[in-house]
Each structure stands twice: as C-alpha cells, then as structure tokens.
Design an enzyme around this catalytic site. Structure first.
Site, PDB file in Angstrom:
ATOM      1  CG  PHE A   1      41.179  36.849   3.193  1.00  0.00           C
ATOM      2  CD1 PHE A   1      40.292  37.716   2.700  1.00  0.00           C
ATOM      3  CD2 PHE A   1      41.095  35.632   2.668  1.00  0.00           C
ATOM      4  CE1 PHE A   1      39.317  37.335   1.818  1.00  0.00           C
ATOM      5  CE2 PHE A   1      40.228  35.203   1.930  1.00  0.00           C
ATOM      6  CZ  PHE A   1      39.245  36.058   1.593  1.00  0.00           C
ATOM      7  CG  HIS A   2      47.536  38.307   5.243  1.00  0.00           C
ATOM      8  ND1 HIS A   2      48.716  37.906   4.605  1.00  0.00           N
ATOM      9  CD2 HIS A   2      46.695  37.589   5.762  1.00  0.00           C
ATOM     10  CE1 HIS A   2      48.573  36.322   4.867  1.00  0.00           C
ATOM     11  NE2 HIS A   2      47.277  36.256   5.564  1.00  0.00           N
ATOM     12  N   PRO A   3      45.112  42.636   5.667  1.00  0.00           N
ATOM     13  CG  PRO A   3      42.783  43.444   6.180  1.00  0.00           C
ATOM     14  CD  PRO A   3      43.636  41.888   5.581  1.00  0.00           C
TER      15      PRO A   3
END
Length: 559
Positions: free
Chosen positions: A487-489
């Site tokens: 969850f690090h876009p």
C-alpha cells in the site's frame, strides 16, 4: 460557493495543508473529502485496521488489473476514504526513508531543497517524539511518534537471528541509513492511532475561515483559458505556469445528491492520493490526450506523464510455523486470552490491540556492492492465508520482504469518462530483471535468517512458499504467487526539472519542484503522487514532508 483555496482530499497531506493555509484568518480555505468522519471506534484502536481496510466505510476498495507479475492475479488496493485518508487505516509506521532517497529527488527535480539536510529539520519540526528532542527528532510538533507498546519474544529471537546473519540490531530507523533491525516507531498517542487528522485537522477545525465538507465527490476540475488577471500576477507566471494556456477556476462536486460548482479565488490543491489525484486530472481532460480521446474524454491539456510512473513496494509474504512461543494466532483462538487482550487495552492501552500490522523491521542489501539497503522486512507475530481471511489455526509468524527501490513502473488510467467509475490500476510488478533478482534474493535471505541458531528453540517450519521451492525459477514463481502490495503507491504525478520558461527536460514530468502542474495555472498536486521516486519504506511521513514544505512556500508567496 467560493473559497480562496480549495483542497481536494482530507487525507494526510490535505489535513496538514488545511491547518497551515488557514493560519491566515483572511484566507478562506475549503477542504473537500469524499469519505465520512473518522469517528468510528475501529479507526482509533490500532488493531482496527483489520476492520477498516476493505471496508467501504473507510476504504475506496480499489482492485488492480490482472497483473502478469502476480501470475495474473488482481489484488485489493486499499486507499483511505475517510477524514484522515490513509493515515486513518494505515500501518501507523513512522518511516522517513533514507538520505539517498532524497538525493534521487534532488537529481530528478534539480532542486536542492529536497535533500536530506533540508528534510531532517522539517521532520523534526513536525514531530512530538516520545524520547525527547535529539539530533534526529523533535518535540512540540503535531505528529506524535512513539515506540510500540507490545513486545514479542519470538520477534526478539528473529532480531537476534537477523544479527547472526549480518543485519545489526540498531536503536531505530530514520537516521538516514537504515541498515539494521529494530522495532518500528509508530504514529500513536498513548496506545491510540494518531492520524494526520488528529494531528493537524481536528485541533483547528473550529477556525471560522476553514470549512470542511464530507461525503462530497469532486467530479471534475473546471478549466478556462488563462485570464488577464492571472497573467498580471508574477507568482502565476513562474516555472510550471510560465507558459500556461489554461487555469483552474474551481471544481464541480456532487454533495448530498446535488451537483454544484465551487470556485477558487486563488488556487486549487489536489491531495486525493496517488490513485485518485491522477484519475481526477484525467477525467477533467488533463493527461495523455490520445489515451483520453480513446475512451471518450475531451482533452483539455496534453500532459502524458499524468497517471504514469506508478511505483509501489511489493511485499512477498512468507509464513513459518513456530513452537514454544506466543503469537497472535495462539492468543486469538482462545476465548480467555481474547478477553485478556481487550481488558489490557481498555485498562492500560497496551498489549496486542495496540499492535500495528508489523512491529519489527529490518533493512539489508540484496548485493554487497550496493551503497544502501534495498530490502526491507516487516515481521508479524501472526499469519493468515491472505488479508481479510481468518488467522491460521497453527502458531506462526510472517516475515514479509520487499524491494525498496523497484524499477518496475505501472499506471493509473480512467476506465470510463464517468468520474464516479473506479480507475484502472496496473502495477506491473516484477516486470524488470532487477526486481525479479531482488525478490529471489529476499526470499533466500529470509530463509537464512529463519535457519539461524537464535530461532532454533522455536523449530520454524516453512509453510509458504515451502521447502520444495528451491531453484531460481521456482522462487521467482513463488514471489509472483505470494507477492502483494504494501500500500505505498507513489509518483503518478511526478515532480521533475522545469526551467524558468516552463519547459521540462523530461516530457513525462507533471509537476515542478514546488508541485505546480505544468501548463495549467492555479493548480498544485500535493500528495504521494508528487514523489519523483519511491522512498525506502512506508510513505506517510514523506507525504507530510512534501505537504509541509509546499505549505511553507505558499505562505511565503502570499506575504
């Protein structure tokens, strides 16, 4: 409705910007959030992320396109849809990255203000660090940073095993070079999640010049030919806006079933995140003109980099059954220990219910010739088949390893001209040889740690990917099967070099180094999408750095 500044998205960046830009009582600030209030109990209790992620009350519940890098799988892509944004549902891990990450930002933008020497004091100014002020941390700021309030003997053993494999035990990360193993610092306050809404928005929400609208979907940005009034203002003719042919005059929103226009006297700030910010630009006609035309969107401004350059950390989850220790799997399946965990939290604000998704971390190099670590482990004292499913019935831990500097690049694109339709998300994980090699190296290093003497009393047995997986090809296939987003876009509206005439040396550059959108005046993008390259670790703290630096710049411009 009108405001001087319109901020789209009450996530991490939006909350800080609302705070800083409304400090001037003469400036009317409007903050628009598509989600609802952050008053749900499972947002405040740290372990509540288990209920908040994949819940439409707090999560956009996006899905990725089937990804060849994941053996054709489509995965859940959580993004916060609530006041506080992702900081209301995330892992709460406070991670700045490494000094070398900021060197890459300087190289990409040509702006030395993004280097580590400038970033560190900004971080310190925002912090309220549990250990007091020192060379690395500050006190008195809005972001409360604490140590975890629960420890696990199995994680202590894993930390010693990592040391036996050459990964030293260190006091903390966040000092510029993260090589080592330590417990993560977290954005909590006395055992309660401390979101960026708690830190920056709620303390100032009473201000008369700050208005917050929730459950309001921004449908499009309103563009117009640049006005003579704008042309006469020097600050609107700098770098990215020097050759602007358009300006943003406001936004169209859907609120309580009614479409309405909201006009901005000064600027619009897009802080909707690395997925929704480029998507809103695209459905407003700003992006790759040929791509937009192909799906029925009339182009307003051709900017091919919008939505491209997507970078994310792919975590590869391994599972090891263990013995002679407690894990969440053991505690949760017993009714009495579950009651005990609840009482421990209710009375002491400690114990497993304060636990972030990962408690222990480690950084190391996949190859000895690298200058800084490129691998990170998040180690969890629990295991489950996949997120959202029940815990395994056996005692286990999950050491997940990720490549910190992936070279694979994905994209965000509209699926439909309708702004209410979810965007298409293609991550293109493991699409480069470098990324595949790093994945295999990470799996091999995980196995070496698990075989170390420090863990032998716990008799670890590899459940995933399994001991039969041995060859390079088998390990690569396993990485595709087990890999999932952490969850690090970032980087889908990336900053780059823009000269005084508004020209970029890279046509894919979307923003200048002050987050102004190229060719469209009075519009900034301030969130994770502005990063030129991904940082080494969790991305919430670097988003706050960007927001704070640009807020300072905007306040200086207004004087």
């Amino acid at each position: 409705m009108q405001a001087d500044i319109i901020i789209i998205g009450a996530g991490s960046a939006g909350c800080l910007l609302a705070n800083r830009l409304s400090e001037d009582p003469s400036r009317q600030v409007l903050l628009i959030e598509a989600g609802g209030e952050d008053d749900w109990i499972w947002i405040k209790i740290p372990v509540g992320y288990l209920f908040a992620i994949a819940n439409p009350r707090t999560d956009w519940c996006f899905k990725t396109e089937p990804d060849p890098g994941l053996n054709g799988r489509s995965i859940h892509y959580a993004r916060g849809r609530v006041i506080g944004g992702c900081s209301s549902i995330n892992a709460m891990i406070y991670m700045r990255g490494q000094a070398s990450d900021y060197d890459r930002w300087v190289q990409a933008t040509g702006d030395s203000r993004w280097d580590w020497a400038h970033a560190l004091p900004v971080y310190q100014s925002m912090e309220d660090y549990f250990g007091g002020a020192n060379d690395w941390h500050g006190v008195g700021g809005e972001m409360r940073v604490e140590s975890p309030r629960v420890r696990w003997p199995i994680l202590d053993a894993w930390r010693e095993a990592a040391r036996q494999q050459g990964i030293p035990s260190i006091e903390e990360f966040n000092r510029g070079d993260n090589l080592g193993c330590a417990y993560f610092h977290v954005t909590q306050k006395k055992g309660v999640r401390w979101s960026m809404a708690d830190a920056f928005l709620h303390p100032v929400r009473h201000r008369a010049n700050l208005k917050v609208i929730t459950k309001a979907q921004v449908l499009r940005l309103i563009t117009a030919p640049i006005s003579e009034q704008t042309l006469q203002q020097p600050r609107y003719r700098q770098r990215a806006w020097a050759d602007a042919g358009l300006e943003i005059t406001g936004v169209e929103i859907l609120h309580e079933g009614v479409r309405q226009q909201v006009m901005a006297r000064d600027q619009v700030i897009l802080s909707a995140g690395a997925v929704s910010s480029p998507h809103l630009l695209q459905v407003s006609g700003i992006g790759n003109a040929s791509m937009l035309s192909s799906i029925g969107i009339t182009p307003a401004h051709d900017l091919p980099g919008v939505g491209e350059n997507l970078q994310d950390h792919l975590q590869i989850r391994t599972v090891y059954q263990v013995q002679n220790c407690a894990t969440v799997n053991t505690l949760y399946k017993n009714l009495f220990t579950r009651i005990g965990m609840a009482l421990q939290y209710a009375l002491l604000r400690s114990g497993p219910m304060t636990m972030p998704p990962s408690t222990l971390g480690a950084f190391a190099k996949s190859r000895p010739d690298l200058a800084t670590p490129d691998l990170e482990w998040h180690v969890q004292p629990l295991s489950l088949p996949k997120f959202g499913e029940p815990l395994h019935p056996f005692n286990a831990i999950t050491p997940s390893v990720c490549n910190l500097r992936p070279s694979s690049r994905g994209w965000i694109r509209p699926a439909h001209p309708d702004p209410m339709a979810s965007p298409r998300i293609m991550c293109n994980y493991l699409s480069t040889e470098e990324d595949r090699q790093a994945a295999v190296a990470g799996l091999r290093m995980t196995r070496a740690i698990m075989k170390s003497a420090a863990l032998s009393p716990h008799r670890p047995v590899e459940m995933l990917p399994g001991p039969s997986v041995q060859t390079e090809q088998e390990l690569e296939h396993a990485a595709r099967d087990l890999g999932t987003t952490i969850f690090h876009p970032v980087a889908t509206c990336a900053m780059g070099r823009v000269d005084a005439q508004g020209r970029a040396d890279n046509p894919m550059t979307v923003l200048d180094s002050e987050c102004r959108l190229r060719g469209v005046a009075r519009l900034r993008v301030i969130d994770a999408s502005a990063m030129p390259t991904i940082t080494s670790g969790n991305t919430n703290a670097p988003v706050m750095l960007i927001a704070e630096c640009i807020a300072r710049q905007m306040r200086a411009e207004a004087t």
